[in-house]
Scaffold this active site. Structure first.
Site, short mmCIF file in Angstrom:
data_model
loop_
_atom_site.label_atom_id
_atom_site.label_comp_id
_atom_site.label_asym_id
_atom_site.label_seq_id
_atom_site.Cartn_x
_atom_site.Cartn_y
_atom_site.Cartn_z
N ASP A 79 -18.52 21.76 -10.76
CA ASP A 79 -19.11 21.16 -9.55
C ASP A 79 -18.18 21.21 -8.34
O ASP A 79 -18.56 20.79 -7.25
CB ASP A 79 -19.59 19.72 -9.82
CG ASP A 79 -18.55 18.87 -10.48
OD1 ASP A 79 -17.41 19.32 -10.62
OD2 ASP A 79 -18.88 17.73 -10.88
N HIS A 97 -13.94 10.80 -5.57
CA HIS A 97 -13.53 11.25 -6.92
C HIS A 97 -12.28 12.12 -6.92
O HIS A 97 -11.72 12.37 -7.99
CB HIS A 97 -14.66 12.05 -7.59
CG HIS A 97 -15.89 11.25 -7.88
ND1 HIS A 97 -15.86 10.08 -8.59
CD2 HIS A 97 -17.19 11.46 -7.53
CE1 HIS A 97 -17.09 9.60 -8.69
NE2 HIS A 97 -17.92 10.42 -8.06
N TYR A 147 -27.88 13.26 -2.83
CA TYR A 147 -28.26 14.66 -3.12
C TYR A 147 -29.74 14.94 -2.89
O TYR A 147 -30.19 16.05 -3.07
CB TYR A 147 -27.78 15.02 -4.53
CG TYR A 147 -26.30 14.69 -4.65
CD1 TYR A 147 -25.34 15.54 -4.11
CD2 TYR A 147 -25.87 13.48 -5.20
CE1 TYR A 147 -24.00 15.23 -4.14
CE2 TYR A 147 -24.52 13.15 -5.24
CZ TYR A 147 -23.59 14.03 -4.71
OH TYR A 147 -22.26 13.70 -4.72
N ASP A 164 -21.23 3.67 -4.03
CA ASP A 164 -21.76 4.90 -4.64
C ASP A 164 -22.26 4.59 -6.06
O ASP A 164 -21.72 3.71 -6.73
CB ASP A 164 -20.61 5.91 -4.71
CG ASP A 164 -21.03 7.33 -5.01
OD1 ASP A 164 -20.93 8.17 -4.10
OD2 ASP A 164 -21.43 7.61 -6.16
FE FE2 Z 1 -21.84 9.51 -6.30
#
Ligand code: FE2
Length: 369
Positions: A87, A128, A291, A163
């Site tokens: 990813d 992240h 997304y 998130d």
């Molecule tokens: Fe996320």
């Protein structure tokens, strides 16, 4: 001083390179502009982050490797070691991308240090990324770099991560310090990325007690999420008394996100933002995941109006370049889905009580600040 919105064409161009996001950054800023929200903020063009600033989060080896990414698509063993596969696929000029993306949030942090009450960078929020690794669509941890700048000026910084995925990169960066309190609300279930963020994770060493995680189950409803947010943040405000805060406001908690699993609406998160505003401390708002691209754009636009204190926006999307993306309804609002909330009030209360116990056990009390 008025609030700041970080924007430049170059920042949008770089942000649009993130896999899965296509033209999301351009869509967001076009919708904000179409609603006339620009008049409520001061536009600030971001500078690039310097190498020394990127080192506030990332290792020399990682940055050196980013500089070697020249567009060749072949994934080497070294790429994999630094997380540049799956990813986080490689693309050309990755180091320049990192300078620009981190630079946006660093510029926002500098605005707070200069006296702005709030600063917004919807092209930031890449929580992240780790010191020596890209992960989960995040190549550079702009949040960590910006918080490092903030703590040079503000004695205590609260980081709140909304998130749907655990804010692991930011938590790891600050898990050993009392200066930054990391609080993350996220979906936590077997197999869901990144897998960390259990309620028992509360920091290490000197920072023990200065991390809190609020894991929830699938399809959490707005009412339950808001109540959990209200009481947990009230507790941490009382105990930690921050002098500035950073809020990661990802759109992947919104109902219908293809990589999500919560059942919230932009209005739910806006209610949480109103609480943040009531703290009356300098606040930096960043984006992150999201997304379902039109919904992410709706979400960040709705939050911009809330942060700025603008009048309620019309539910009819105004005509603009990306208008067709909002069909068939062309409405701003996003409704929650008719899905079973897998959480119970009793379980959420127990998670809250676990956080209270951690703060008690590791001595997070205002008199110790
Ligand atoms: Fe996320």
């Amino acid at each position: 001083m008025a609030g700041i919105l970080i924007f430049s064409e170059n920042l949008l161009r770089e942000c649009n390179k993130i896999p899965n996001l296509n033209e999301r950054a351009s869509m967001i800023y076009a919708l904000i502009e179409a609603y006339g929200l620009i008049k409520h903020v001061t536009i600030q063009h971001p500078r690039r982050a310097t190498y020394e600033e990127l080192l506030l989060c990332h290792s020399e080896n990682f940055l050196r490797h980013l500089k070697t990414c020249d567009g060749s698509e072949e994934v080497t063993e070294e790429d994999e070691e630094f997380g540049l596969s799956y990813d986080c696929s490689k693309f050309s000029d990755l180091y320049q991308f990192a300078e620009v993306i981190a630079g946006g949030t660093v510029t926002a942090a500098e605005a707070l240090i200069s006296g702005s009450r709030f600063a917004i960078n919807w092209c930031g929020g890449w929580h992240h990324a780790q010191s020596d690794r890209a992960d989960g669509f995040c190549y550079v941890n702009d949040i960590v770099v910006a918080i490092q700048k903030l703590v040079s000026h503000f004695p205590r910084v609260l980081y709140v991560d909304l998130d749907v995925h655990h804010g692991d990169g930011v938590e790891n960066a600050f898990s050993c310090t009392k200066r930054v309190f990391c609080l993350s609300f996220h979906l936590h279930e077997a197999g869901f990325f990144p897998g960390t963020g259990g309620v028992e994770e509360c920091g290490f060493g000197n920072g023990k007690g200065y991390t809190a995680n609020f894991p929830y189950r699938r399809n959490i409803s707005g009412k339950r999420f808001r109540e959990s947010f209200y009481k947990t943040t009230k507790l941490i405000m009382e105990r930690f008394n921050p002098t500035a805060c950073v809020i990661q406001c990802s759109a992947d908690v919104i109902a219908g996100d293809p990589l999500g699993g919560a059942n919230l609406t932009p209005k739910d998160i806006a209610e949480c933002i109103k609480v943040v505003k009531s703290w009356n401390i300098p606040s930096l708002f960043v984006g992150g995941g999201g997304y379902n691209l039109p919904n992410a754009s709706r979400h960040f636009t709705f939050l911009t109006a809330t942060i700025c204190g603008a009048d309620e926006l019309s539910d009819d999307i105004p005509e603009h370049d990306f208008f067709n993306a909002y069909g068939p309804g062309f409405e701003l609002s996003v409704e929650q889905k008719n899905l079973k909330d897998c959480n119970t009030d009793a379980e959420l209360e127990e998670i809250y009580q676990s956080i209270v116990r951690n703060l008690d056990k590791f001595g997070v009390f205002p008199e110790k600040l």
